[in-house]
Design a protein around this motif. Structure first.
Motif, PDB file in Angstrom:
ATOM      1  N   GLY A  24       0.787  -1.231   0.000  1.00 53.50           N
ATOM      2  CA  GLY A  24       0.000   0.000   0.000  1.00 53.50           C
ATOM      3  C   GLY A  24       0.815   1.276   0.000  1.00 53.50           C
ATOM      4  O   GLY A  24       0.266   2.359  -0.178  1.00 53.50           O
ATOM      5  N   ARG A  25       2.114   1.166   0.171  1.00 50.84           N
ATOM      6  CA  ARG A  25       2.962   2.367   0.194  1.00 50.84           C
ATOM      7  C   ARG A  25       3.331   2.792  -1.214  1.00 50.84           C
ATOM      8  O   ARG A  25       3.353   1.981  -2.138  1.00 50.84           O
ATOM      9  CB  ARG A  25       4.226   2.113   1.008  1.00 50.84           C
ATOM     10  N   ASP A  26       3.624   4.063  -1.382  1.00 51.48           N
ATOM     11  CA  ASP A  26       4.042   4.618  -2.673  1.00 51.48           C
ATOM     12  C   ASP A  26       5.488   5.065  -2.601  1.00 51.48           C
ATOM     13  O   ASP A  26       5.905   5.685  -1.619  1.00 51.48           O
ATOM     14  CB  ASP A  26       3.158   5.817  -3.047  1.00 51.48           C
ATOM     15  N   PHE A  27       6.227   4.740  -3.633  1.00 50.82           N
ATOM     16  CA  PHE A  27       7.614   5.167  -3.767  1.00 50.82           C
ATOM     17  C   PHE A  27       7.763   5.749  -5.162  1.00 50.82           C
ATOM     18  O   PHE A  27       7.717   5.019  -6.149  1.00 50.82           O
ATOM     19  CB  PHE A  27       8.575   3.991  -3.593  1.00 50.82           C
ATOM     20  N   ASN A  28       7.894   7.077  -5.228  1.00 46.92           N
ATOM     21  CA  ASN A  28       7.965   7.792  -6.488  1.00 46.92           C
ATOM     22  C   ASN A  28       6.737   7.456  -7.325  1.00 46.92           C
ATOM     23  O   ASN A  28       5.627   7.755  -6.919  1.00 46.92           O
ATOM     24  CB  ASN A  28       9.274   7.493  -7.215  1.00 46.92           C
ATOM     25  N   MET A  29       6.899   6.808  -8.459  1.00 49.45           N
ATOM     26  CA  MET A  29       5.767   6.474  -9.328  1.00 49.45           C
ATOM     27  C   MET A  29       5.247   5.062  -9.086  1.00 49.45           C
ATOM     28  O   MET A  29       4.338   4.604  -9.770  1.00 49.45           O
ATOM     29  CB  MET A  29       6.183   6.620 -10.795  1.00 49.45           C
ATOM     30  N   LEU A  30       5.815   4.347  -8.117  1.00 50.57           N
ATOM     31  CA  LEU A  30       5.449   2.959  -7.868  1.00 50.57           C
ATOM     32  C   LEU A  30       4.543   2.820  -6.658  1.00 50.57           C
ATOM     33  O   LEU A  30       4.779   3.443  -5.619  1.00 50.57           O
ATOM     34  CB  LEU A  30       6.706   2.117  -7.652  1.00 50.57           C
ATOM     35  N   HIS A  31       3.514   1.985  -6.786  1.00 52.47           N
ATOM     36  CA  HIS A  31       2.612   1.663  -5.684  1.00 52.47           C
ATOM     37  C   HIS A  31       2.780   0.177  -5.386  1.00 52.47           C
ATOM     38  O   HIS A  31       2.643  -0.660  -6.282  1.00 52.47           O
ATOM     39  CB  HIS A  31       1.168   1.954  -6.072  1.00 52.47           C
ATOM     40  N   VAL A  32       3.103  -0.165  -4.142  1.00 55.94           N
ATOM     41  CA  VAL A  32       3.347  -1.556  -3.766  1.00 55.94           C
ATOM     42  C   VAL A  32       2.009  -2.272  -3.600  1.00 55.94           C
ATOM     43  O   VAL A  32       1.180  -1.882  -2.780  1.00 55.94           O
ATOM     44  CB  VAL A  32       4.164  -1.644  -2.459  1.00 55.94           C
ATOM     45  N   VAL A  33       1.814  -3.316  -4.400  1.00 56.54           N
ATOM     46  CA  VAL A  33       0.570  -4.090  -4.373  1.00 56.54           C
ATOM     47  C   VAL A  33       0.642  -5.178  -3.312  1.00 56.54           C
ATOM     48  O   VAL A  33      -0.324  -5.420  -2.597  1.00 56.54           O
ATOM     49  CB  VAL A  33       0.289  -4.705  -5.765  1.00 56.54           C
ATOM     50  N   GLY A  34       1.795  -5.844  -3.214  1.00 50.85           N
ATOM     51  CA  GLY A  34       1.937  -6.891  -2.209  1.00 50.85           C
ATOM     52  C   GLY A  34       3.238  -7.641  -2.356  1.00 50.85           C
ATOM     53  O   GLY A  34       3.998  -7.434  -3.299  1.00 50.85           O
ATOM     54  N   LEU A  35       3.480  -8.545  -1.417  1.00 49.80           N
ATOM     55  CA  LEU A  35       4.686  -9.372  -1.420  1.00 49.80           C
ATOM     56  C   LEU A  35       4.570 -10.413  -2.529  1.00 49.80           C
ATOM     57  O   LEU A  35       3.555 -11.107  -2.627  1.00 49.80           O
ATOM     58  CB  LEU A  35       4.859 -10.057  -0.069  1.00 49.80           C
ATOM     59  N   ASP A  36       5.575 -10.506  -3.373  1.00 47.72           N
ATOM     60  CA  ASP A  36       5.573 -11.500  -4.447  1.00 47.72           C
ATOM     61  C   ASP A  36       6.202 -12.796  -3.962  1.00 47.72           C
ATOM     62  O   ASP A  36       5.582 -13.847  -4.022  1.00 47.72           O
ATOM     63  CB  ASP A  36       6.319 -10.958  -5.671  1.00 47.72           C
TER      64      ASP A  36
ATOM     65  N   ARG B 129       2.858  -1.618  -8.906  1.00 45.71           N
ATOM     66  CA  ARG B 129       2.164  -1.097 -10.075  1.00 45.71           C
ATOM     67  C   ARG B 129       2.639   0.336 -10.296  1.00 45.71           C
ATOM     68  O   ARG B 129       2.631   1.154  -9.387  1.00 45.71           O
ATOM     69  CB  ARG B 129       0.655  -1.124  -9.882  1.00 45.71           C
ATOM     70  N   CYS B 130       3.040   0.608 -11.525  1.00 50.11           N
ATOM     71  CA  CYS B 130       3.518   1.939 -11.889  1.00 50.11           C
ATOM     72  C   CYS B 130       2.321   2.824 -12.244  1.00 50.11           C
ATOM     73  O   CYS B 130       1.237   2.326 -12.560  1.00 50.11           O
ATOM     74  CB  CYS B 130       4.477   1.824 -13.078  1.00 50.11           C
ATOM     75  N   GLU B 131       2.520   4.132 -12.230  1.00 43.34           N
ATOM     76  CA  GLU B 131       1.462   5.067 -12.605  1.00 43.34           C
ATOM     77  C   GLU B 131       1.015   4.876 -14.048  1.00 43.34           C
ATOM     78  O   GLU B 131      -0.120   5.177 -14.392  1.00 43.34           O
ATOM     79  CB  GLU B 131       1.936   6.511 -12.409  1.00 43.34           C
ATOM     80  N   CYS B 132       1.894   4.343 -14.892  1.00 42.98           N
ATOM     81  CA  CYS B 132       1.545   4.123 -16.295  1.00 42.98           C
ATOM     82  C   CYS B 132       0.686   2.873 -16.481  1.00 42.98           C
ATOM     83  O   CYS B 132       0.140   2.646 -17.556  1.00 42.98           O
ATOM     84  CB  CYS B 132       2.805   4.014 -17.150  1.00 42.98           C
TER      85      CYS B 132
ATOM     86  N   VAL C 120      12.656   4.786  -9.912  1.00 40.88           N
ATOM     87  CA  VAL C 120      11.576   5.757  -9.870  1.00 40.88           C
ATOM     88  C   VAL C 120      10.284   5.161 -10.409  1.00 40.88           C
ATOM     89  O   VAL C 120       9.206   5.424  -9.903  1.00 40.88           O
ATOM     90  CB  VAL C 120      11.956   7.008 -10.693  1.00 40.88           C
ATOM     91  N   SER C 121      10.412   4.340 -11.446  1.00 46.18           N
ATOM     92  CA  SER C 121       9.239   3.770 -12.101  1.00 46.18           C
ATOM     93  C   SER C 121       9.592   2.403 -12.670  1.00 46.18           C
ATOM     94  O   SER C 121      10.657   1.865 -12.404  1.00 46.18           O
ATOM     95  CB  SER C 121       8.777   4.696 -13.226  1.00 46.18           C
ATOM     96  N   CYS C 122       8.705   1.879 -13.496  1.00 42.86           N
ATOM     97  CA  CYS C 122       8.945   0.583 -14.129  1.00 42.86           C
ATOM     98  C   CYS C 122       9.956   0.700 -15.265  1.00 42.86           C
ATOM     99  O   CYS C 122      10.421  -0.293 -15.788  1.00 42.86           O
ATOM    100  CB  CYS C 122       7.632   0.025 -14.672  1.00 42.86           C
TER     101      CYS C 122
END
Length: 81
Positions: free
Chosen positions: A11-23, A35-38, A57-59
Protein backbone atom coordinates in the motif's frame (compact mmCIF):
# COMPACT_ATOMS: atom_id res chain seq x y z
CA UNK A 1 13.94 -15.35 4.99
CA UNK A 2 10.83 -16.17 6.91
CA UNK A 3 7.77 -14.35 5.66
CA UNK A 4 6.70 -13.43 9.20
CA UNK A 5 9.91 -11.37 9.58
CA UNK A 6 9.33 -9.26 6.46
CA UNK A 7 8.26 -5.68 7.11
CA UNK A 8 4.98 -5.21 5.26
CA UNK A 9 5.12 -2.25 2.88
CA UNK A 10 1.92 -3.10 1.00
CA UNK A 11 0.00 0.00 0.00
CA UNK A 12 2.96 2.37 0.19
CA UNK A 13 4.04 4.62 -2.67
CA UNK A 14 7.61 5.17 -3.77
CA UNK A 15 7.96 7.79 -6.49
CA UNK A 16 5.77 6.47 -9.33
CA UNK A 17 5.45 2.96 -7.87
CA UNK A 18 2.61 1.66 -5.68
CA UNK A 19 3.35 -1.56 -3.77
CA UNK A 20 0.57 -4.09 -4.37
CA UNK A 21 1.94 -6.89 -2.21
CA UNK A 22 4.69 -9.37 -1.42
CA UNK A 23 5.57 -11.50 -4.45
CA UNK A 24 8.12 -13.89 -2.94
CA UNK A 25 11.19 -14.22 -0.71
CA UNK A 26 14.46 -15.62 -2.00
CA UNK A 27 17.96 -15.71 -0.49
CA UNK A 28 16.94 -13.52 2.47
CA UNK A 29 15.53 -10.87 0.16
CA UNK A 30 11.92 -9.86 -0.27
CA UNK A 31 10.52 -9.16 -3.73
CA UNK A 32 7.45 -6.95 -4.07
CA UNK A 33 4.84 -6.63 -6.79
CA UNK A 34 4.47 -2.97 -7.73
CA UNK A 35 2.16 -1.10 -10.07
CA UNK A 36 3.52 1.94 -11.89
CA UNK A 37 1.46 5.07 -12.60
CA UNK A 38 1.54 4.12 -16.29
CA UNK A 39 -0.27 0.85 -15.50
CA UNK A 40 2.62 -1.62 -15.84
CA UNK A 41 3.43 -4.07 -13.08
CA UNK A 42 6.95 -4.96 -12.02
CA UNK A 43 8.51 -7.16 -9.32
CA UNK A 44 11.32 -5.41 -7.46
CA UNK A 45 13.57 -6.21 -4.56
CA UNK A 46 12.82 -3.95 -1.62
CA UNK A 47 16.29 -2.41 -1.66
CA UNK A 48 15.71 -1.16 -5.23
CA UNK A 49 13.09 1.38 -4.32
CA UNK A 50 12.52 1.61 -0.59
CA UNK A 51 15.52 3.63 0.49
CA UNK A 52 16.53 7.26 0.17
CA UNK A 53 18.75 7.96 -2.77
CA UNK A 54 17.34 5.03 -4.69
CA UNK A 55 17.36 5.45 -8.43
CA UNK A 56 14.30 3.26 -9.00
CA UNK A 57 11.58 5.76 -9.87
CA UNK A 58 9.24 3.77 -12.10
CA UNK A 59 8.94 0.58 -14.13
CA UNK A 60 11.21 2.15 -16.75
CA UNK A 61 8.66 4.43 -18.39
CA UNK A 62 10.06 7.57 -16.73
CA UNK A 63 13.57 6.86 -18.01
CA UNK A 64 12.24 6.28 -21.53
CA UNK A 65 10.19 9.47 -21.43
CA UNK A 66 13.14 11.59 -20.25
CA UNK A 67 15.45 10.04 -22.83
CA UNK A 68 12.97 10.81 -25.59
CA UNK A 69 12.67 14.42 -24.41
CA UNK A 70 16.47 14.83 -24.41
CA UNK A 71 16.77 13.45 -27.92
CA UNK A 72 14.03 15.78 -29.24
CA UNK A 73 15.74 18.73 -27.58
CA UNK A 74 19.11 17.78 -29.06
CA UNK A 75 17.56 17.36 -32.51
CA UNK A 76 15.92 20.79 -32.33
CA UNK A 77 19.21 22.44 -31.30
CA UNK A 78 21.06 20.83 -34.20
CA UNK A 79 18.41 21.90 -36.71
CA UNK A 80 18.48 25.54 -35.52
CA UNK A 81 22.27 25.78 -35.64
Amino acid sequence: MRIDRVVDITGRDFNMLHVVGLDHCENRRSYWLCRCECGNTVVLRKSHFAYRGSKQVSCGCYRNKKSSERMKERHQRRRSA
